[in-house]
Write a protein that holds these residues in place. Structure first.
Motif, PDB file in Angstrom:
ATOM      1  N   LEU A 301       0.828  -1.205   0.000  1.00 33.63           N
ATOM      2  CA  LEU A 301       0.000   0.000   0.000  1.00 33.63           C
ATOM      3  C   LEU A 301       0.864   1.259   0.000  1.00 33.63           C
ATOM      4  CD1 LEU A 301      -2.799   1.275   0.158  1.00 33.63           C
ATOM      5  CD2 LEU A 301      -2.694   1.048   2.648  1.00 33.63           C
ATOM      6  N   TYR A 302       1.985   1.222   0.683  1.00 30.84           N
ATOM      7  CA  TYR A 302       2.835   2.414   0.769  1.00 30.84           C
ATOM      8  C   TYR A 302       3.461   2.742  -0.585  1.00 30.84           C
ATOM      9  CZ  TYR A 302       6.316   5.641   2.679  1.00 30.84           C
ATOM     10  OH  TYR A 302       7.077   6.752   2.951  1.00 30.84           O
ATOM     11  N   THR A 303       3.934   1.723  -1.297  1.00 34.61           N
ATOM     12  CA  THR A 303       4.571   1.991  -2.595  1.00 34.61           C
ATOM     13  C   THR A 303       3.554   2.394  -3.661  1.00 34.61           C
ATOM     14  OG1 THR A 303       4.460  -0.388  -3.062  1.00 34.61           O
ATOM     15  CG2 THR A 303       6.522   0.472  -2.153  1.00 34.61           C
ATOM     16  N   HIS A 304       2.308   1.965  -3.512  1.00 32.27           N
ATOM     17  CA  HIS A 304       1.267   2.311  -4.489  1.00 32.27           C
ATOM     18  C   HIS A 304       0.282   3.325  -3.920  1.00 32.27           C
ATOM     19  CE1 HIS A 304       2.824  -1.548  -5.973  1.00 32.27           C
ATOM     20  NE2 HIS A 304       2.430  -1.151  -7.178  1.00 32.27           N
ATOM     21  N   ALA A 305       0.745   4.149  -2.987  1.00 31.89           N
ATOM     22  CA  ALA A 305      -0.152   5.134  -2.382  1.00 31.89           C
ATOM     23  C   ALA A 305      -0.640   6.147  -3.417  1.00 31.89           C
ATOM     24  CB  ALA A 305       0.555   5.846  -1.228  1.00 31.89           C
ATOM     25  N   ARG A 306       0.235   6.529  -4.330  1.00 35.53           N
ATOM     26  CA  ARG A 306      -0.152   7.461  -5.402  1.00 35.53           C
ATOM     27  C   ARG A 306      -0.327   6.663  -6.683  1.00 35.53           C
ATOM     28  NH1 ARG A 306       3.982  10.474  -2.770  1.00 35.53           N
ATOM     29  NH2 ARG A 306       3.193  12.380  -1.789  1.00 35.53           N
TER      30      ARG A 306
END
Length: 522
Positions: A301-306
């Motif tokens: 989720l952190y790497t694909h937050a944007r």
């Protein structure tokens, strides 16, 4: 002790009084019926004290005689009660030991000596005796009668709950547990059963109220209560994600506040915050959870937050996570996945190998195989890495009561226990007992060829005419001939044994020359 001190104080005061009178001589003159009585003051004081003591003794005797019927009846009543309690105590011990006959006998004896209204334990002993005798129907009737007595209601509910559990009627058991939990939430058995029922129905608000009641009665510790509330709030947020995102966001944030190291709460809270375009706050939640305990869902989720970020931006975000938790396998795995997406094969390979060194497991080898296939396409190396992945320890997963799940769940699907899933490596497979780092092919030992059947050393002529029996000395000759034949047969078999490993054996020509002659029995 206080009475003794009071008695000593009174005696001391009387002594001081008499000493004071003795130090001050005086006379007392009493005129009665024309006579004058003159005595000293000390004698008068002693006489008055004696009269008072005599009056008190007489009063005590009169009172004792007046109350003697009540005293006698009370003596027999106390004696009867003591016998009843002795029978009750013996019956309870017998019930605990499993002696149904003695428990029933003492139940009847105690019921004769003590009224059941005065001592509710007689009802309990009666029900226990029925259970020991196998009369479960009678025991249930006794437990149901206890429900009418406020003092015995919880005991009756407990007995009915256990009977329902014995019969396998979970609905009835939960019904009785719910009634008990409504009256006394501090009862662990009632609260746990009711909590399982509420979570199974998805009544997260009711479960939260019950946990709050347990916390207020100090049945569970504060940390345990906060953990349960975090789990229930996370489950509530999952249930309301689509129907009520705002309520789900509130529940998830509260769960994350109660348990910042709880990965499912952090992931769903950050996801709901990011959906509302607050990427910064969501990233902070994920970073705090990652510092406490790295988890692949947090990294994903952190790497694909944007959603619009390029692959290099996602790689940079993965490296930022790695800076927060260095020397951890999950950090290296997150960077390796992001580097593979960015086609930075050198970084991906380096981080995947670092993850294997820190925590050798199946997922790291599979990731390394993907990197090898994407970079070189060498199918031989890919198959080698896949074979290592098969024999490597399995990746961590959510495990509860033998059930392995890729997604977290608030309750166990087997037992219904709350917060049963834990993030750990599942049980090892049998094939993983063999280490694949230095697998060497073990040369197979060739089986020895089957030995050829030995030739018969003796030819038996079945159609030869029978000879007449020989005399006694002829029998000795036949025995000698038979012995020679046996020795020849043994020698023949010994010559056919395979040679020893270091023995080159005998040449076939020499073996033919030394072969024994054949004999005929007839």
């Amino acid at each position: 002790m206080i009475r003794l001190l009071v008695f000593l104080a009174v005696v001391f005061a009387l002594g001081l009084g008499f000493a004071w009178l003795a130090d001050r001589p005086g006379e007392m003159l009493v005129t009665f019926n024309g006579y004058q009585y003159q005595v000293t003051l000390m004698v008068a004081a002693v006489a008055i004290a004696g009269v008072v003591a005599a009056v008190m003794i007489v009063w005590w005797l009169i009172k004792s005689l007046w109350n003697s019927p009540y005293t006698i009846s009370r003596y027999f009543r106390v004696r009867r009660r003591d016998r009843g309690y002795q029978a009750l105590s013996t019956g309870m011990i017998a019930a605990g030991a499993g002696d149904g006959a003695l428990a029933r006998k003492k139940t009847k004896e105690a019921a004769k000596l003590i009224s059941a209204d005065q001592e509710p334990l007689i009802n309990l002993l009666d029900a226990q005796a029925s259970l020991l005798e196998g009369d479960h129907e009678g025991a249930r009737e006794k437990f149901e009668r206890m429900l009418d007595d406020p003092e015995m209601r919880l005991l009756g509910l407990r007995g009915l709950y256990l009977e329902a559990e014995r019969l396998g009627d979970r609905n009835a058991a939960r019904h009785y547990a719910g009634r008990a939990a409504a009256v006394a939430p501090q009862l662990a058995w009632a609260a746990e059963s009711t909590l399982e029922e509420l979570t199974e129905r998805g009544d997260w608000d009711g479960a939260l109220k019950l946990v709050e009641a347990q916390k207020s009665t100090r049945q569970i510790e504060r940390d345990a209560a906060n953990r349960r509330r975090a789990v229930l709030l996370t489950a509530k947020a999952q249930a309301l994600v689509d129907s009520d995102p705002n309520a789900a966001r509130t529940a998830a944030l509260e769960a994350n506040k109660l348990a910042p190291d709880f990965a499912p709460a952090a992931v769903i809270a950050a996801d709901l915050v990011i959906r509302q375009n607050d990427v910064r706050k969501g990233s902070k939640i994920l970073e705090a959870a990652w510092k406490a305990e790295p988890h692949p869902d947090i990294a994903e989720l952190y790497t694909h937050a944007r959603p619009g970020d390029a692959v290099l931006d996602r790689l940079n975000r993965a490296k930022k996570l790695q800076e927060l938790k260095k020397n951890h396998a999950e950090s290296s795995m997150a960077v390796a996945r992001a580097a593979l997406d960015a086609q930075d094969f050198a970084t991906a390979r380096r981080e995947a190998e670092a993850a294997i060194r820190m925590d050798r497991r199946e997922g790291a080898y599979l990731l390394l195989a993907d990197i090898e296939e994407a970079e070189t396409g060498d199918q031989g190396k890919v198959r080698q890495l896949l074979s290592k992945a098969v024999r490597a320890p399995r990746d961590p997963a959510w495990v509860a009561d033998g059930v392995i799940s890729e997604r977290w769940a608030p309750v166990s699907p087997v037992t219904g226990k709350l917060d049963a899933f834990t993030w750990r490596a599942p049980m090892e497979r049998l094939g993983q007992l063999i280490d694949s780092e230095t697998d060497a092919a073990v040369p197979a030992i060739a089986a020895a060829p089957p030995a050829e059947p030995a030739e018969k050393a003796i030819d038996i002529v079945a159609d030869a005419p029978a000879e007449k029996p020989a005399p006694a000395n002829g029998g000795e000759k036949d025995a000698a001939v038979t012995e020679d034949v046996s020795e020849a047969q043994t020698a023949r078999r010994g010559s056919e044994l395979p040679p020893l490993p270091d023995d080159p054996g005998v040449a076939p020509e020499e073996e033919a020359e030394k072969s024994p002659r054949r004999f005929r029995l007839f």
